[in-house]
Design a protein around this motif. Structure first.
Motif, PDB file in Angstrom:
ATOM      1  N   PRO A  48       0.456  -1.023   0.180  1.00 55.39           N
ATOM      2  CA  PRO A  48       0.174   0.373  -0.287  1.00 55.39           C
ATOM      3  C   PRO A  48       1.094   1.251  -0.004  1.00 55.39           C
ATOM      4  CG  PRO A  48      -0.822  -1.617   1.632  1.00 55.39           C
ATOM      5  CD  PRO A  48       0.625  -1.799   1.244  1.00 55.39           C
ATOM      6  N   GLU A  49       0.340   2.530  -0.872  1.00 54.78           N
ATOM      7  CA  GLU A  49       1.090   3.311  -0.894  1.00 54.78           C
ATOM      8  C   GLU A  49       2.318   3.591  -1.293  1.00 54.78           C
ATOM      9  OE1 GLU A  49      -0.134   6.046   2.259  1.00 54.78           O
ATOM     10  OE2 GLU A  49      -1.086   4.583   3.117  1.00 54.78           O
ATOM     11  N   LEU A  50       2.724   2.550  -1.905  1.00 57.63           N
ATOM     12  CA  LEU A  50       4.401   1.918  -2.692  1.00 57.63           C
ATOM     13  C   LEU A  50       4.476   2.586  -4.003  1.00 57.63           C
ATOM     14  CD1 LEU A  50       6.230   0.043   0.045  1.00 57.63           C
ATOM     15  CD2 LEU A  50       6.351   2.529  -0.336  1.00 57.63           C
ATOM     16  N   ASP A  51       5.210   2.715  -5.068  1.00 55.78           N
ATOM     17  CA  ASP A  51       5.171   2.590  -5.809  1.00 55.78           C
ATOM     18  C   ASP A  51       4.080   2.722  -7.209  1.00 55.78           C
ATOM     19  OD1 ASP A  51       4.737  -0.562  -6.174  1.00 55.78           O
ATOM     20  OD2 ASP A  51       6.410  -0.469  -5.038  1.00 55.78           O
ATOM     21  N   ILE A  52       3.393   1.497  -7.298  1.00 51.19           N
ATOM     22  CA  ILE A  52       2.323   1.610  -8.954  1.00 51.19           C
ATOM     23  C   ILE A  52       1.186   1.907  -8.029  1.00 51.19           C
ATOM     24  CG2 ILE A  52       1.612  -0.352  -8.291  1.00 51.19           C
ATOM     25  CD1 ILE A  52       1.673   1.452 -11.299  1.00 51.19           C
ATOM     26  N   ASP A  53       0.912   1.772  -6.541  1.00 50.52           N
ATOM     27  CA  ASP A  53      -0.391   2.409  -5.434  1.00 50.52           C
ATOM     28  C   ASP A  53      -0.105   3.436  -5.234  1.00 50.52           C
ATOM     29  OD1 ASP A  53      -2.546   1.793  -4.250  1.00 50.52           O
ATOM     30  OD2 ASP A  53      -1.864   1.551  -2.943  1.00 50.52           O
ATOM     31  N   SER A  71       1.229 -12.205  -2.315  1.00 53.22           N
ATOM     32  CA  SER A  71       0.817 -13.114  -3.238  1.00 53.22           C
ATOM     33  C   SER A  71      -0.266 -13.301  -4.618  1.00 53.22           C
ATOM     34  CB  SER A  71       1.772 -14.712  -4.048  1.00 53.22           C
ATOM     35  OG  SER A  71       1.915 -14.388  -5.130  1.00 53.22           O
ATOM     36  N   PHE A  72      -1.032 -13.450  -3.950  1.00 50.75           N
ATOM     37  CA  PHE A  72      -2.781 -13.573  -4.422  1.00 50.75           C
ATOM     38  C   PHE A  72      -3.513 -12.130  -3.948  1.00 50.75           C
ATOM     39  CE2 PHE A  72      -7.409 -14.235  -3.700  1.00 50.75           C
ATOM     40  CZ  PHE A  72      -7.907 -15.172  -5.000  1.00 50.75           C
ATOM     41  N   TRP A  73      -3.054 -11.337  -3.141  1.00 53.65           N
ATOM     42  CA  TRP A  73      -3.463 -10.373  -3.378  1.00 53.65           C
ATOM     43  C   TRP A  73      -3.179  -9.208  -5.427  1.00 53.65           C
ATOM     44  CZ3 TRP A  73      -6.738  -6.208   0.288  1.00 53.65           C
ATOM     45  CH2 TRP A  73      -7.365  -7.681   0.763  1.00 53.65           C
ATOM     46  N   ASN A  74      -1.918  -9.527  -4.941  1.00 58.90           N
ATOM     47  CA  ASN A  74      -0.378  -8.437  -5.636  1.00 58.90           C
ATOM     48  C   ASN A  74      -1.208  -9.173  -7.057  1.00 58.90           C
ATOM     49  OD1 ASN A  74       2.605  -7.896  -3.557  1.00 58.90           O
ATOM     50  ND2 ASN A  74       0.234  -6.869  -3.690  1.00 58.90           N
ATOM     51  N   ARG A  75      -1.203 -10.271  -6.860  1.00 49.65           N
ATOM     52  CA  ARG A  75      -1.332 -11.007  -8.555  1.00 49.65           C
ATOM     53  C   ARG A  75      -2.620 -11.223  -9.817  1.00 49.65           C
ATOM     54  NH1 ARG A  75       3.626 -11.416  -5.861  1.00 49.65           N
ATOM     55  NH2 ARG A  75       5.556 -10.691  -7.537  1.00 49.65           N
ATOM     56  N   THR A  76      -2.805 -11.822  -8.967  1.00 49.96           N
ATOM     57  CA  THR A  76      -4.149 -11.737  -8.819  1.00 49.96           C
ATOM     58  C   THR A  76      -5.237 -11.351  -8.392  1.00 49.96           C
ATOM     59  OG1 THR A  76      -4.274 -13.971  -8.564  1.00 49.96           O
ATOM     60  CG2 THR A  76      -6.552 -14.149  -8.496  1.00 49.96           C
ATOM     61  N   LEU A  77      -5.774 -10.368  -7.684  1.00 48.58           N
ATOM     62  CA  LEU A  77      -6.433  -9.280  -6.887  1.00 48.58           C
ATOM     63  C   LEU A  77      -5.719  -8.014  -7.933  1.00 48.58           C
ATOM     64  CD1 LEU A  77      -7.331 -10.523  -3.703  1.00 48.58           C
ATOM     65  CD2 LEU A  77      -8.698 -10.997  -6.391  1.00 48.58           C
ATOM     66  N   ALA A  78      -5.185  -7.540  -7.985  1.00 50.61           N
ATOM     67  CA  ALA A  78      -4.866  -6.472  -8.658  1.00 50.61           C
ATOM     68  C   ALA A  78      -4.708  -5.422  -7.037  1.00 50.61           C
ATOM     69  CB  ALA A  78      -4.734  -5.436  -9.561  1.00 50.61           C
ATOM     70  N   ARG A  79      -4.487  -5.951  -6.237  1.00 58.98           N
ATOM     71  CA  ARG A  79      -4.393  -5.047  -4.675  1.00 58.98           C
ATOM     72  C   ARG A  79      -2.677  -5.230  -4.406  1.00 58.98           C
ATOM     73  NH1 ARG A  79      -9.957  -5.989  -7.149  1.00 58.98           N
ATOM     74  NH2 ARG A  79     -11.406  -3.512  -6.096  1.00 58.98           N
ATOM     75  N   PRO A  80      -2.726  -3.597  -3.099  1.00 62.41           N
ATOM     76  CA  PRO A  80      -1.867  -3.722  -2.988  1.00 62.41           C
ATOM     77  C   PRO A  80      -1.940  -4.044  -1.702  1.00 62.41           C
ATOM     78  CG  PRO A  80      -3.141  -1.758  -2.098  1.00 62.41           C
ATOM     79  CD  PRO A  80      -3.500  -2.520  -3.718  1.00 62.41           C
ATOM     80  N   TYR A  81      -0.615  -5.145  -1.107  1.00 60.51           N
ATOM     81  CA  TYR A  81      -1.449  -5.933   0.041  1.00 60.51           C
ATOM     82  C   TYR A  81      -0.180  -5.637   1.210  1.00 60.51           C
ATOM     83  CZ  TYR A  81      -2.167  -9.812   3.144  1.00 60.51           C
ATOM     84  OH  TYR A  81      -2.495 -10.235   4.628  1.00 60.51           O
ATOM     85  N   ILE A  82      -0.302  -5.669   2.655  1.00 54.46           N
ATOM     86  CA  ILE A  82       0.889  -6.076   3.698  1.00 54.46           C
ATOM     87  C   ILE A  82       0.653  -6.783   4.827  1.00 54.46           C
ATOM     88  CG2 ILE A  82       0.099  -4.112   4.728  1.00 54.46           C
ATOM     89  CD1 ILE A  82       3.485  -3.544   4.787  1.00 54.46           C
ATOM     90  N   ASP A  83       1.250  -8.042   5.284  1.00 56.75           N
ATOM     91  CA  ASP A  83       1.015  -8.847   6.270  1.00 56.75           C
ATOM     92  C   ASP A  83       1.378  -7.683   6.964  1.00 56.75           C
ATOM     93  OD1 ASP A  83      -0.260 -11.774   6.781  1.00 56.75           O
ATOM     94  OD2 ASP A  83       1.517 -11.315   8.403  1.00 56.75           O
ATOM     95  N   ALA A  84      -0.351  -7.986   8.034  1.00 53.97           N
ATOM     96  CA  ALA A  84      -0.567  -7.364   9.695  1.00 53.97           C
ATOM     97  C   ALA A  84       1.205  -8.017  10.257  1.00 53.97           C
ATOM     98  CB  ALA A  84      -1.592  -8.026  10.249  1.00 53.97           C
TER      99      ALA A  84
END
Length: 705
Positions: free
Chosen positions: A242-247, A361-374
């Motif tokens: 979230p909030e980095l590079d492409i996002d 990986s699933f959020w980024n590469r399939t849902l096209a969403r940024p993700y960071i684990d808690a």
């Protein structure tokens, strides 16, 4: 080539510079490329003509990976083809950002768009940027050239030239990093190269695989178009954090998200939305409740009416950020729009995502969403407020100067005309108490830092050497032995390594600029320990509402409660990430020099968290005071005194009595160690000043009482 060696910093006119580059290429080849006009065709019209070919049936048309290019089975991609500007005026100062899932064919879109702009707007210079040189070469040889060679109409742009008499001649395909199309140049470059981001003027820049690029690298690339009358930017990438590079750039734009239309109720829904829809409301298992749908199979469903959706590509993009500039369009493309992605594949991939890396990986590469684990964000606002409440309960107050008896240490993160400083003192039970936080804005912020050193009688302070190393060194030399300059390295065994001896380079440096006292840090390990101190309640804070300061944010001065609004916020924007080397790029596994080598890194999430670094450096100073290369963490379990204090509080004794119990030294304390001298408050083993209530170190040996 000669133009690749132009020094950065010298102003250059784009038109004359491009003309010079083209002349050099023409002199080398002896020919000038010949291009036929695209006419008034839009980008999508031109692409469809390429697909049909001269015969009109696609047999001699454009091929992608050996297969005929087509858009009729991917209606969700058509709006992106329509978004490419038709004229130079349309493209002026515009930006197009695509945050996407993998394997959607967007690299084809970008390559074709660059050829279209090169031919239609010639002469232009287009920089096609990848994260590294190897990926730029691969793109030129195995993506760009393979596509161009597949279509005669494209290939002729590259290899057909005319001699001085106007006769058509065959010319070469160009250099692997430099392709000439008519009067335009296509340059295959990379963001990690100093020359490639600094010295070449351009009209258009396109950035692929942006998730591998830092925001400052992107800024440098975009600055290459500063003298152009076009200044068009196109960037695309799978999502990252979230909030980095492409996002980051996606959020600046219109945020156009694909919404599928239900054939039953006509409702529009984003079937990939993980917050409210996917997977429970967008995928169902058909046992007969969905007439016409495949039996005993997962199917797409409407989140509104629950009906079966046969084709998720029937729909349209919806703008979700209407406040964005009109010329900054951004799109989100999940894999639900791919005709090859079935509901079963989506459900099974979602079910396999168990670990933090798998979920990302699933959020980024399939849902096209940024993700960071808690787990990668050690500190939340809940942790910060809990540490503040514990500090208030202990009676902590903000201080303007030292009390003359307590041990104080400080950490400074410096950024030119701004220094972030945190000051802590030792509590009787060994925990840390933050007693002062300051944001210093002026041309010489180290002057104010020096005043605070004197006001509090700070024993040890650690400051980052960069970016203003000379100012930091002069500051350190004003307080010899008390201020240490910090740098970073990949230390395998230690959190920090102290270096008090003069190096040869120091000996050749003016005395006031020498770096005599320094420390080298493993950034990940030090940040991890410092943040966990906040998380575990061994670093406490006074009431945030009792310390306000004027700060400068976005060029404007305003008054804030600096602890809550900046310090705590910065803590929550600092991630600790372990990369196991299993990431993929363009659908292929990256080559890792060591099998499954772990890479530990501190990631700044969206902002530069200055106070996270100031806090970490303050804890390094804390460690120096105890003469160790690791942090000594107080035991968070209740001590004997704390247990007695709870009993005293339970029976209603005054708080003054409760605090006396709390501060009783217990467990492995310096006062209980054979090396502690009560008269001098010194540790005989390590020749350090300490207190009876200080926590024991690894050399602790209990004395017999």
């Amino acid at each position: 080539m000669a133009f690749m060696r132009r020094k950065a910093g010298k102003p250059a006119d784009v038109a004359s510079g491009l003309s010079d580059m083209l002349s050099r290429l023409e002199q080398m080849t002896g020919y000038r490329a010949d291009t036929d006009s695209i006419g008034d065709l839009s980008f999508i019209e031109w692409c469809e003509e390429l697909a049909r070919g001269k015969k009109g049936d696609g047999t001699d048309g454009l091929k992608v990976d050996g297969k005929p290019f087509r858009l009729d089975n991917r209606p969700a991609l058509r709006p992106l083809y329509e978004a490419i500007p038709k004229t130079r005026a349309d493209a002026k100062d515009a930006m197009l950002v695509v945050m996407k899932a993998t394997q959607l064919g967007l690299t084809v879109w970008e390559v074709l768009a660059n050829i279209y702009m090169a031919v239609r707007w010639e002469p232009v210079s287009i920089g096609m940027f990848m994260p590294a040189q190897a990926t730029a070469i691969h793109k030129s040889e195995h993506r760009f050239m393979r596509m161009v060679r597949s279509a005669p109409e494209l290939y002729k742009y590259l290899v057909t030239g005319r001699d001085v008499d106007g006769k058509k001649k065959q010319v070469g395909e160009g250099n692997v990093l430099t392709r000439k199309v008519g009067e335009s140049l296509l340059l295959f470059l990379w963001t990690t190269g100093k020359v490639t981001t600094e010295s070449i003027p351009m009209d258009i820049v396109t950035l692929d695989e942006v998730q591998e690029m830092a925001l400052d690298q992107i800024d440098k690339v975009r600055a290459r178009t500063g003298d152009s009358d076009i200044q068009f930017t196109l960037m695309l990438s799978t999502a990252n954090m979230p909030e980095l590079d492409i996002d980051f750039w996606y959020r600046q734009g219109t945020q156009e998200v694909w919404h599928t239309e239900c054939p039953h109720c006509q409702a529009l829904s984003d079937l990939s939305d993980p917050a409210a829809i996917f997977p429970t409301k967008s995928i169902g298992y058909n046992t007969g409740q969905f007439p016409g749908a495949p039996m005993n199979e997962y199917v797409w469903t409407c989140p509104t009416c629950g009906g079966w959706i046969e084709d998720p590509q029937v729909g349209r993009y919806i703008v979700t950020n209407a406040a964005a500039p009109a010329k900054l369009r951004s799109f989100l493309l999940p894999r639900t729009i791919s005709p090859k992605m079935t509901p079963r594949k989506m459900v099974e991939a979602h079910g396999r995502a168990k670990t933090g890396n798998q979920k990302k990986s699933f959020w980024n590469r399939t849902l096209a969403r940024p993700y960071i684990d808690a787990d990668q964000l050690p500190v939340t606002m809940v942790h910060c407020l809990a540490a503040m409440e514990a500090g208030i309960k202990r009676g902590l107050k903000w201080e303007k100067r030292g009390d003359g008896t307590s041990f104080y240490c400080a950490g400074i993160d410096q950024m030119g005309s701004f220094n972030a400083m945190i000051i802590k003192k030792r509590m009787p039970d060994g925990r840390q108490a933050v007693v002062h936080v300051e944001a210093i804005f002026n041309d010489n912020p180290f002057e104010r830092c020096g005043e605070l050193m004197d006001q509090f009688g700070i024993a040890v302070c650690v400051v980052e050497q960069l970016p203003n190393v000379n100012d930091a060194r002069r500051f350190a030399n004003k307080f010899p032995g008390r201020v240490f300059l910090a740098g970073y390295a990949d230390l395998r065994d230690d959190q920090m390594v102290w270096g008090d001896q003069l190096s040869r380079s120091d000996m050749r440096t003016a005395e006031e600029d020498r770096s005599r006292f320094s420390v080298t840090l493993n950034q990940y390990k030090c940040m991890q320990t410092a943040l966990f101190r906040v998380r575990e309640g061994t670093c406490l804070f006074p009431n945030a509402d009792e310390l306000e300061q004027d700060v400068i944010e976005d060029g404007k001065r305003k008054r804030i409660a600096i602890l809550r609004d900046w310090v705590f916020f910065h803590f929550t924007k600092t991630a600790l990430v372990i990369d196991d080397g299993s990431e993929t790029e363009n659908g292929r596994a990256k080559k890792v020099t060591e099998a499954r080598k772990l890479r530990m890194k501190v990631v700044k999430v969206g902002i530069d968290p200055h106070y996270s670094y100031a806090n970490m450096l303050c804890d390094v100073a804390w460690a120096r005071a105890h003469g160790t290369s690791t942090f000594i963490m107080p035991d968070t379990k209740p001590t004997e005194g704390e247990a007695l204090a709870k009993q005293a509080e339970a029976i209603g004794l005054p708080q003054t009595v409760v605090r006396i119990f709390e501060e009783l030294p217990a467990g492995e304390r310096c006062g209980r160690c054979v090396s502690f001298d009560a008269e001098s408050s010194m540790c005989g083993e390590r020749d350090l000043a300490t207190k009876a209530s200080a926590p024991g170190c690894p050399l602790y040996i209990a004395r017999s009482f």
